[in-house]
Design a protein around this motif. Structure first.
Motif, PDB file in Angstrom:
ATOM      1  N   ARG A  67     -50.556 -26.987 -53.544  1.00  0.00           N
ATOM      2  CA  ARG A  67     -49.792 -26.119 -54.377  1.00  0.00           C
ATOM      3  C   ARG A  67     -49.552 -24.833 -53.751  1.00  0.00           C
ATOM      4  N   SER A  93     -51.718 -32.532 -51.256  1.00  0.00           N
ATOM      5  CA  SER A  93     -52.438 -32.694 -52.714  1.00  0.00           C
ATOM      6  C   SER A  93     -51.334 -33.414 -53.513  1.00  0.00           C
ATOM      7  N   ARG A  94     -52.180 -33.853 -54.552  1.00  0.00           N
ATOM      8  CA  ARG A  94     -51.422 -34.438 -55.794  1.00  0.00           C
ATOM      9  C   ARG A  94     -50.344 -33.367 -56.422  1.00  0.00           C
ATOM     10  N   GLN A 106     -50.105 -38.537 -50.070  1.00  0.00           N
ATOM     11  CA  GLN A 106     -50.924 -37.959 -50.878  1.00  0.00           C
ATOM     12  C   GLN A 106     -52.529 -38.319 -50.614  1.00  0.00           C
ATOM     13  N   VAL A 107     -53.387 -37.285 -50.454  1.00  0.00           N
ATOM     14  CA  VAL A 107     -54.720 -37.288 -49.728  1.00  0.00           C
ATOM     15  C   VAL A 107     -55.474 -37.318 -51.197  1.00  0.00           C
ATOM     16  N   GLY A 108     -56.352 -38.484 -51.488  1.00  0.00           N
ATOM     17  CA  GLY A 108     -57.130 -38.270 -52.643  1.00  0.00           C
ATOM     18  C   GLY A 108     -57.543 -39.412 -53.366  1.00  0.00           C
ATOM     19  N   GLN A 109     -58.056 -39.378 -54.609  1.00  0.00           N
ATOM     20  CA  GLN A 109     -58.773 -40.351 -55.229  1.00  0.00           C
ATOM     21  C   GLN A 109     -57.603 -41.530 -55.615  1.00  0.00           C
ATOM     22  N   THR A 110     -56.452 -40.939 -55.915  1.00  0.00           N
ATOM     23  CA  THR A 110     -55.572 -41.784 -56.158  1.00  0.00           C
ATOM     24  C   THR A 110     -54.276 -41.680 -55.082  1.00  0.00           C
ATOM     25  N   GLY A 117     -53.588 -24.137 -48.942  1.00  0.00           N
ATOM     26  CA  GLY A 117     -53.196 -23.792 -50.073  1.00  0.00           C
ATOM     27  C   GLY A 117     -53.862 -24.894 -51.054  1.00  0.00           C
ATOM     28  N   SER A 131     -56.978 -26.202 -53.382  1.00  0.00           N
ATOM     29  CA  SER A 131     -58.198 -25.637 -54.059  1.00  0.00           C
ATOM     30  C   SER A 131     -59.313 -26.438 -53.940  1.00  0.00           C
ATOM     31  N   GLN A 189     -60.960 -34.828 -57.132  1.00  0.00           N
ATOM     32  CA  GLN A 189     -60.152 -35.860 -56.833  1.00  0.00           C
ATOM     33  C   GLN A 189     -59.452 -35.412 -55.276  1.00  0.00           C
ATOM     34  N   HIS A 190     -59.276 -34.600 -54.960  1.00  0.00           N
ATOM     35  CA  HIS A 190     -58.833 -34.238 -53.798  1.00  0.00           C
ATOM     36  C   HIS A 190     -59.877 -34.638 -52.498  1.00  0.00           C
ATOM     37  N   ASN A 204     -57.132 -20.392 -47.473  1.00  0.00           N
ATOM     38  CA  ASN A 204     -56.731 -20.206 -49.025  1.00  0.00           C
ATOM     39  C   ASN A 204     -56.849 -18.718 -49.176  1.00  0.00           C
ATOM     40  N   ASP A 245     -53.575 -15.404 -46.696  1.00  0.00           N
ATOM     41  CA  ASP A 245     -52.122 -16.065 -47.398  1.00  0.00           C
ATOM     42  C   ASP A 245     -51.694 -17.102 -46.232  1.00  0.00           C
ATOM     43  N   LEU A 246     -51.514 -18.333 -46.598  1.00  0.00           N
ATOM     44  CA  LEU A 246     -51.095 -19.363 -45.765  1.00  0.00           C
ATOM     45  C   LEU A 246     -49.897 -18.878 -44.835  1.00  0.00           C
TER      46      LEU A 246
HETATM   47  C1  FAD Z   1     -57.179 -39.060 -62.396  1.00  0.00           C
HETATM   48  C2  FAD Z   1     -56.944 -38.009 -61.444  1.00  0.00           C
HETATM   49  C3  FAD Z   1     -56.609 -38.509 -59.815  1.00  0.00           C
HETATM   50  C4  FAD Z   1     -56.299 -37.467 -59.265  1.00  0.00           C
HETATM   51  N1  FAD Z   1     -55.824 -37.620 -57.984  1.00  0.00           N
HETATM   52  C5  FAD Z   1     -55.828 -36.689 -56.874  1.00  0.00           C
HETATM   53  C6  FAD Z   1     -55.531 -36.888 -55.426  1.00  0.00           C
HETATM   54  O1  FAD Z   1     -55.565 -38.356 -55.181  1.00  0.00           O
HETATM   55  N2  FAD Z   1     -55.202 -36.114 -54.573  1.00  0.00           N
HETATM   56  C7  FAD Z   1     -55.307 -34.725 -55.146  1.00  0.00           C
HETATM   57  O2  FAD Z   1     -55.078 -33.982 -54.207  1.00  0.00           O
HETATM   58  N3  FAD Z   1     -55.292 -34.497 -56.418  1.00  0.00           N
HETATM   59  C8  FAD Z   1     -55.670 -35.396 -57.315  1.00  0.00           C
HETATM   60  N4  FAD Z   1     -55.902 -35.144 -58.543  1.00  0.00           N
HETATM   61  C9  FAD Z   1     -55.495 -33.739 -59.109  1.00  0.00           C
HETATM   62  C10 FAD Z   1     -56.619 -32.915 -58.944  1.00  0.00           C
HETATM   63  O3  FAD Z   1     -57.354 -32.851 -59.716  1.00  0.00           O
HETATM   64  C11 FAD Z   1     -55.914 -31.319 -58.789  1.00  0.00           C
HETATM   65  O4  FAD Z   1     -55.236 -30.978 -59.877  1.00  0.00           O
HETATM   66  C12 FAD Z   1     -55.215 -31.371 -57.352  1.00  0.00           C
HETATM   67  O5  FAD Z   1     -55.881 -31.773 -56.244  1.00  0.00           O
HETATM   68  C13 FAD Z   1     -54.835 -29.591 -57.230  1.00  0.00           C
HETATM   69  O6  FAD Z   1     -54.085 -29.532 -56.199  1.00  0.00           O
HETATM   70  P1  FAD Z   1     -53.855 -28.260 -55.166  1.00  0.00           P
HETATM   71  O7  FAD Z   1     -55.463 -27.985 -54.537  1.00  0.00           O
HETATM   72  O8  FAD Z   1     -52.821 -28.229 -54.161  1.00  0.00           O
HETATM   73  O9  FAD Z   1     -53.548 -27.096 -56.401  1.00  0.00           O
HETATM   74  P2  FAD Z   1     -54.294 -26.103 -57.114  1.00  0.00           P
HETATM   75  O10 FAD Z   1     -55.663 -26.547 -57.518  1.00  0.00           O
HETATM   76  O11 FAD Z   1     -53.204 -25.349 -58.188  1.00  0.00           O
HETATM   77  O12 FAD Z   1     -54.850 -24.921 -55.937  1.00  0.00           O
HETATM   78  C14 FAD Z   1     -53.977 -24.343 -55.147  1.00  0.00           C
HETATM   79  C15 FAD Z   1     -54.608 -23.644 -53.996  1.00  0.00           C
HETATM   80  O13 FAD Z   1     -53.682 -22.789 -53.365  1.00  0.00           O
HETATM   81  C16 FAD Z   1     -54.283 -21.546 -53.217  1.00  0.00           C
HETATM   82  N5  FAD Z   1     -53.004 -20.681 -52.995  1.00  0.00           N
HETATM   83  C17 FAD Z   1     -51.993 -20.450 -53.500  1.00  0.00           C
HETATM   84  N6  FAD Z   1     -51.050 -19.814 -52.850  1.00  0.00           N
HETATM   85  C18 FAD Z   1     -51.572 -19.309 -51.455  1.00  0.00           C
HETATM   86  C19 FAD Z   1     -51.302 -18.885 -50.406  1.00  0.00           C
HETATM   87  N7  FAD Z   1     -49.943 -18.303 -50.161  1.00  0.00           N
HETATM   88  N8  FAD Z   1     -52.172 -18.900 -49.382  1.00  0.00           N
HETATM   89  C20 FAD Z   1     -53.230 -19.429 -49.225  1.00  0.00           C
HETATM   90  N9  FAD Z   1     -53.886 -20.202 -50.550  1.00  0.00           N
HETATM   91  C21 FAD Z   1     -52.989 -20.251 -51.587  1.00  0.00           C
HETATM   92  C22 FAD Z   1     -54.700 -21.258 -54.603  1.00  0.00           C
HETATM   93  O14 FAD Z   1     -55.688 -20.302 -54.179  1.00  0.00           O
HETATM   94  C23 FAD Z   1     -55.463 -22.423 -54.878  1.00  0.00           C
HETATM   95  O15 FAD Z   1     -56.798 -22.403 -54.522  1.00  0.00           O
HETATM   96  C24 FAD Z   1     -56.122 -36.032 -59.614  1.00  0.00           C
HETATM   97  C25 FAD Z   1     -56.426 -35.739 -60.906  1.00  0.00           C
HETATM   98  C26 FAD Z   1     -56.750 -36.844 -61.750  1.00  0.00           C
HETATM   99  C27 FAD Z   1     -57.039 -36.281 -63.340  1.00  0.00           C
END
Ligand code: FAD
Length: 320
Positions: free
Chosen positions: A208, A233-234, A247-251, A264, A266, A270-271, A285, A303-304
């Motif tokens: 994200r 990520s998802r 997509q990398v992760g559980q699903t 970027g 977290s 699941q990831h 991050n 900052d990425l």
């Molecule tokens: C049943 C189920 C299955 C799931 N399956 C998967 C799956 O297969 N894969 C998966 O990935 N997720 C899965 N999820 C979702 C998972 O729970 C998280 O919501 C998801 O992984 C979050 O993605 P993220 O880390 O990209 O986003 P976030 O959790 O929002 O994290 C974003 C990160 O980016 C950082 N960031 C923001 N801006 C910058 C910047 N400019 N520079 C550096 N860092 C920055 C933030 O500090 C934060 O740590 C699943 C959820 C459920 C309930």
């Protein structure tokens, strides 16, 4: 020694890495006999022999390409009946799991899917699975019939172990059900020129924090400088910034590369479930408290948008 059937995933005779991994695991429980179907099946023999297949059973027929999985199940069942194996191993792709499940039903056997390891046991092979987003590891053994086991990519190292790899034609008669579901069109995915995600030695993923589809260009640039695959990520995939296939992760997909770079992301459980067996993990991050840092070998708090382009330039410079 008992024979173990290994279902071969190949593209026009080029054997995919998960099948070579299966041969490593198959050798722990018996002598691998490979089953290669469809166009180019015979061309798989050299690679399969190099990695331990004592025999390669091949069959080609238009049905394999023109219909969905049932013709392949018919062929695998014919191989099963010809060999009477100690186990049947199939790569854990969506198609592989469907083929394995249908075979298990037909031959009245138990099935284990998504194994991540396999070892010989006194009463049959013991499979390891990773459950509940990798919070538990289970070991199971099939107690009914011939074990049918699907194994996730990157579960074993590919090891050369030259064997005869004698090619034998497999005689298959297709069941009535074989032609029940016809493929009406095929659209090849546009090639990115990057390695396949589950097979890549290096994966660079964005989450994200990448903040938009257009910004994935910087993730791709780092990936290209390293000859890596791109993951996401998802959250990034659900936002429509990158295709679901990445997509990398559980699903999503499970990857276990030599190097995984998360930008970027977290580090939600699941990831992690899809990447935590990577050999070296690097995270970028801007939040020093992000859970991904609990997992990493190297972490960059920053900052990425500043860090990733610098990293790309540095890789390019060092590569000359
Ligand atoms: C049943 C189920 C299955 C799931 N399956 C998967 C799956 O297969 N894969 C998966 O990935 N997720 C899965 N999820 C979702 C998972 O729970 C998280 O919501 C998801 O992984 C979050 O993605 P993220 O880390 O990209 O986003 P976030 O959790 O929002 O994290 C974003 C990160 O980016 C950082 N960031 C923001 N801006 C910058 C910047 N400019 N520079 C550096 N860092 C920055 C933030 O500090 C934060 O740590 C699943 C959820 C459920 C309930």
């Amino acid at each position: 020694m008992a024979e173990v059937l290994v279902y071969v995933d190949h593209v026009d005779g080029a054997v995919r890495k998960p099948t070579l991994e299966l041969l490593t695991l198959a050798r722990r429980i018996g002598e691998p006999v490979a089953v290669a179907l469809g166009s180019g099946a015979e061309n798989t023999a050299a690679a399969l022999a190099e990695h331990g297949a004592v025999k390669v059973l091949t069959a080609d027929a238009p049905e394999f390409a023109e219909y969905l999985v049932v013709p392949k199940v018919d062929a695998l069942q014919a191989a099963y009946e010809a060999v009477s194996p100690a186990a049947v191993l199939v790569p854990s792709s969506a198609e592989g799991k469907e083929i394995a499940a249908r075979l298990a039903v037909r031959i009245g056997s138990g099935i284990i899917t998504d194994a991540v390891d396999l070892e010989a046991g006194d009463e049959g092979p013991v499979a390891t699975q990773s459950a509940f987003a990798a919070s538990f590891t289970t070991k199971s053994r099939i107690t009914k019939g011939t074990p049918v086991i699907t194994v996730k990519p990157n579960s074993a190292a590919v090891e050369a172990a030259p064997a005869a790899g004698t090619v034998e034609a497999l005689s298959v008669s297709f069941s009535e059900k074989a032609t029940g579901t016809k493929v009406v069109s095929r659209t090849p995915r546009e090639s990115t020129g990057r390695p396949e995600l589950t097979e890549a030695a290096i994966v660079v993923s964005g989450g994200r924090g990448v903040n938009g589809a257009e910004n994935f260009a910087i993730i791709e640039a780092l990936a290209d400088s390293l000859g890596a695959a791109v993951g996401a990520s998802r959250a990034a995939v659900d936002a429509g910034w990158y295709p679901h296939t990445n997509q990398v992760g559980q699903t999503g997909k499970s990857v276990s590369p030599q190097l995984y770079i998360a930008s970027g992301i977290s580090g939600a459980i699941q990831h992690r479930a899809g990447m935590q067996t990577s050999k070296t993990i690097v995270a970028i991050n801007k939040d020093a408290e992000a859970p991904i840092f609990d997992l990493v070998d190297y972490g960059v708090v920053g900052d990425l948008f500043e860090v990733v382009p610098q990293l790309t330039e540095e890789v390019k410079t060092r590569k000359g």
